[in-house]
Design an enzyme around this catalytic site. Sequence first.
Site, PDB file in Angstrom:
ATOM      1  N   LYS A 118      65.761  32.411  40.645  1.00 54.63           N
ATOM      2  CA  LYS A 118      65.930  32.145  39.225  1.00 54.63           C
ATOM      3  C   LYS A 118      64.745  31.300  38.778  1.00 54.63           C
ATOM      4  CE  LYS A 118      69.041  30.441  35.732  1.00 54.63           C
ATOM      5  NZ  LYS A 118      67.908  29.857  35.017  1.00 54.63           N
ATOM      6  N   ARG A 132      62.176  33.300  28.921  1.00 57.19           N
ATOM      7  CA  ARG A 132      62.441  34.736  28.997  1.00 57.19           C
ATOM      8  C   ARG A 132      61.383  35.490  28.220  1.00 57.19           C
ATOM      9  NH1 ARG A 132      68.043  36.927  29.896  1.00 57.19           N
ATOM     10  NH2 ARG A 132      67.722  39.141  30.214  1.00 57.19           N
ATOM     11  N   ARG A 186      63.726  35.267  24.113  1.00 53.11           N
ATOM     12  CA  ARG A 186      65.164  35.421  24.298  1.00 53.11           C
ATOM     13  C   ARG A 186      65.860  35.692  22.971  1.00 53.11           C
ATOM     14  NH1 ARG A 186      69.821  32.231  24.213  1.00 53.11           N
ATOM     15  NH2 ARG A 186      70.981  32.132  26.162  1.00 53.11           N
ATOM     16  N   GLU A 199      60.579  36.764  33.345  1.00 54.96           N
ATOM     17  CA  GLU A 199      60.522  35.337  33.046  1.00 54.96           C
ATOM     18  C   GLU A 199      59.056  34.936  33.102  1.00 54.96           C
ATOM     19  OE1 GLU A 199      63.155  33.605  32.120  1.00 54.96           O
ATOM     20  OE2 GLU A 199      62.874  31.500  32.662  1.00 54.96           O
ATOM     21  N   GLU A 229      64.833  27.338  39.962  1.00 49.54           N
ATOM     22  CA  GLU A 229      66.040  26.560  39.655  1.00 49.54           C
ATOM     23  C   GLU A 229      67.200  26.871  40.581  1.00 49.54           C
ATOM     24  OE1 GLU A 229      66.648  27.748  35.490  1.00 49.54           O
ATOM     25  OE2 GLU A 229      67.263  25.670  35.181  1.00 49.54           O
ATOM     26  N   LYS A 238      73.388  39.233  41.269  1.00 48.64           N
ATOM     27  CA  LYS A 238      73.674  40.372  40.377  1.00 48.64           C
ATOM     28  C   LYS A 238      74.354  41.516  41.121  1.00 48.64           C
ATOM     29  CE  LYS A 238      69.512  39.401  37.683  1.00 48.64           C
ATOM     30  NZ  LYS A 238      68.204  39.890  37.222  1.00 48.64           N
TER      31      LYS A 238
HETATM   32  N1  LIG Z   1      65.746  36.766  38.342  1.00 41.56           N
HETATM   33  C1  LIG Z   1      66.180  36.502  37.109  1.00 41.56           C
HETATM   34  N2  LIG Z   1      67.041  37.343  36.495  1.00 41.56           N
HETATM   35  C2  LIG Z   1      67.505  37.101  35.254  1.00 41.56           C
HETATM   36  N3  LIG Z   1      67.159  36.011  34.535  1.00 41.56           N
HETATM   37  C3  LIG Z   1      66.301  35.133  35.088  1.00 41.56           C
HETATM   38  C4  LIG Z   1      65.776  35.344  36.390  1.00 41.56           C
HETATM   39  N4  LIG Z   1      64.969  34.293  36.673  1.00 41.56           N
HETATM   40  C5  LIG Z   1      64.986  33.492  35.605  1.00 41.56           C
HETATM   41  N5  LIG Z   1      65.783  33.962  34.643  1.00 41.56           N
HETATM   42  C6  LIG Z   1      66.049  33.256  33.361  1.00 41.56           C
HETATM   43  O1  LIG Z   1      67.280  32.574  33.482  1.00 41.56           O
HETATM   44  C7  LIG Z   1      67.949  32.628  32.229  1.00 41.56           C
HETATM   45  C8  LIG Z   1      69.428  32.352  32.380  1.00 41.56           C
HETATM   46  O2  LIG Z   1      69.689  31.066  32.819  1.00 41.56           O
HETATM   47  P1  LIG Z   1      69.409  29.701  32.011  1.00 41.56           P
HETATM   48  O3  LIG Z   1      70.401  28.708  32.411  1.00 41.56           O
HETATM   49  O4  LIG Z   1      67.963  29.334  32.145  1.00 41.56           O
HETATM   50  O5  LIG Z   1      69.728  30.183  30.585  1.00 41.56           O
HETATM   51  P2  LIG Z   1      69.424  29.454  29.248  1.00 41.56           P
HETATM   52  O6  LIG Z   1      68.102  29.903  28.719  1.00 41.56           O
HETATM   53  O7  LIG Z   1      69.688  27.996  29.348  1.00 41.56           O
HETATM   54  O8  LIG Z   1      70.467  30.150  28.373  1.00 41.56           O
HETATM   55  P3  LIG Z   1      72.020  30.065  28.555  1.00 41.56           P
HETATM   56  O9  LIG Z   1      72.319  28.719  29.141  1.00 41.56           O
HETATM   57  O10 LIG Z   1      72.462  30.271  27.155  1.00 41.56           O
HETATM   58  O11 LIG Z   1      72.362  31.219  29.462  1.00 41.56           O
HETATM   59  C9  LIG Z   1      67.612  34.012  31.743  1.00 41.56           C
HETATM   60  O12 LIG Z   1      67.775  34.132  30.370  1.00 41.56           O
HETATM   61  C10 LIG Z   1      66.158  34.153  32.154  1.00 41.56           C
HETATM   62  O13 LIG Z   1      65.342  33.597  31.147  1.00 41.56           O
HETATM   63 MG   LIG Z   2      65.920  28.936  31.835  1.00 47.78          MG
END
Ligand SMILES: Nc1ncnc2c1ncn2[C@@H]1O[C@H](COP(=O)(O)OP(=O)(O)OP(=O)(O)O)[C@@H](O)[C@H]1O
Ligand SMILES: [Mg+2]
Length: 745
Positions: free
Chosen positions: A411, A416, A432, A466, A565, A570
Amino acid sequence: MIHCGSLLFPNLHLSRNLSRKLFSRSVSYYNSFIMSGQQSLNRFFSVKKPESVNSTSKKLMSHKRTSETDYFPLKRTKNSITAECGDLNLLDSKKVDYSELENKIVDSKNLVEAESLLELESRYHSDTPVLPQSQEIFYSSLTNIFERLEQEPARLKNLAIASEFFLQILQSNHKRTLVEVIYLMINRLGPDYELDLELGLGETLLVKAIAEGTGRTPQKIRSELHKLGDIGLVAQNSRSRQPTMFKSKPLTIHTVFENLTKIAKSSGNASQARKIGLINQMLTTCEGTEAKFLMRSLEGKLRINFGEKSVLVALSKAFCEYEHELSDKNKGHVSPQELVDAEEATKKAFSQIPNYEIIVGEALKYGISNLATHCTLKPGIPLKPMLAKPTKSITEVLDHFHGQEFTCEYKYDGERAQLHVQQDGTVKIYSRNSEDMSQRYPDLIDVVSQIKSQCSGVSTLILDCECVAWDSEKGKILPFQVLSTRKRKDVNAEDIKVQVCLFAFDILLLNGESLLELPLKERRKILHENVRPIEGKFQFAEAMDADNVAEIQHFLDQSVKDSCEGLMVKMLDGDKSHYEPSKRSVNWLKLKKDYLEGVGDSLDLAVVGGYIGKGKRTGWYGGFLLACYNEDSGEYETCCKIGTGFSEEMLQTLSATLKPTVIKQPKPFYVYDASPDVWFEPTLVFEVLTADLSLSPVYKAGINFFGKGVSLRFPRFIRIRNDKSPEQATSSDQIVELYQKQAHV
Ligand SMILES: Nc1ncnc2c1ncn2[C@@H]1O[C@H](COP(=O)(O)OP(=O)(O)OP(=O)(O)O)[C@@H](O)[C@H]1O
Ligand SMILES: [Mg+2]
Ligand SMILES: [Mg+2]
């Protein structure tokens, strides 16, 4: 023995084990099934006489806070259901398909809601005044609807009001006005991905416009504004004091829409005078509530209690009824199932083509039920990205995916980026929130063009990636904080200091063909076969397909060592691994190393108030009042005060940023009991960590659901989320879900 499943869902026929398991494992579904219980519906409709319904709604209106659960009065406690189901621990956990169950529950809930909506409408049918037959549709017809939506607290009733209005427009000779009506309703002037179509004029300009248009002094207007806290009301009052010499031609929806667009697009030296001129032109013709809503639209905050989610439902219903009338099917009686199907088709179409002009156009041409086949992915139009649900442990993940093929990916901690290559070679990058980021990342545009030229068989392409800050010397990922130092506007490719690398984790379209409905396994294969990575600029997300705790733990640790992180886990194969646009899906789980101790994820909250600092923090704000966003009502519900996690420099910067946004009064759309020293316009989003969530007498997150608010305990600041607007803060629903999940554990 009574089964809780059959009690709540007589039409679902859950087995006893299933219903207990459902209850014990997934409290988030509890939410859905309390709201949709057949019994609650029966109770609601056992109030037979329309007068009683009216008096219920009056009673609801007299409270400041009202809730959907007042309409669905059945509130069953966990204990009462447990008592009916016996010992929850005796379950055989292996055979339950939770996502299927969730789908069933959502389907059932939608059906119940559709039934209620149709029933409700048959009672209120005559309420909406008939649209006058005229050359054009007047703005006052729309502001009358706005006024009713603002006054009515119940969501279903609002859906009925809006869809009735949409239907009248469809029945008129001005079908295309529907698009303008929709955009005015969501306070936009076009799709999200088109730049410069946003309103949000400052107070100073609006005060000046009212002063010039009504002959009152700016001082008087300002002092009234501070008393009322609503620029719309001030304009309305100012107008009503003005004697009207002669009756001018009433404003039409089309004129207002065109003028607002001109205002949004106007920039440069003389733009202020031009904007004021246009506003005055309209203001002098305003009558009744028109001035109020016109000003609020200009300010960018309409506050009619009706979010975009509801617009789609109302729209599908209007189309359903319109088509019924045209085809003379059963004389205009729409069935709940038809309504649910139309809703699904509309939402699906919108998640792929978020453009009302196209959606309405295609629905008029092909019928609402065929929308999903005609509105599919197009390069150049950003689809709403799929989102993930938080989890707190590897075992939770394993439980969830039990018996199914799944995959773990790194992650990445960046931003995004949805990458589009169009037929003519044009490259676009969307955020996003579907904003066009092409100008912000000129370096990435070059990289994508390079990729395209290397892959001979590729004409059009949409990738989900990302974008992360990258240390080119060491060949390493840099933290998010570094990425956030990059300029967001007017970026010159030569001046870029922070390099970035794209990590692709999905392919959504190739050569004109949508891949959304292929399993992830196949999509991944297509991605790897058709697109070539470029070291340090464009790479594939690290992935591992494992199914035991030790291996996943190892991969998780490794991801953190590589500056990520944590993991995204999936579904890999089968229908559930299809890409689900706009959905926060159980088929994508996030596992974040740092948050495993807390609620499983950080929260992103809007800053709405400030506390004056003491001691070392004198001269700055030492703490802040934070709020989540209620997507149904458009209100900000306060959920904690935060004062931990800030460096002194950060506090200093924050004070400088926030001071200009101080307002004399809290916004009418803030829900609060707390009393900070100052209130702010909602402009900033903080990402925060919490130890856990608890019910609170002071804070208001999810108040419509529990009757009490949820608040964060020991909140801690992590960072500013520049990529999220306040309306994209964590939603009340998400907080409710996190709280329930935690309460149950
Ligand atoms: N391998 C991956 N597959 C999908 N998403 C990924 C991946 N690596 C990083 N991401 C990011 O992680 C995000 C989801 O987790 P994150 O906690 O960062 O979300 P956020 O932007 O805080 O939004 P929310 O908390 O509303 O989901 C995705 O929207 C994408 O930007
Ligand atoms: Mg993020
Ligand atoms: Mg997050």
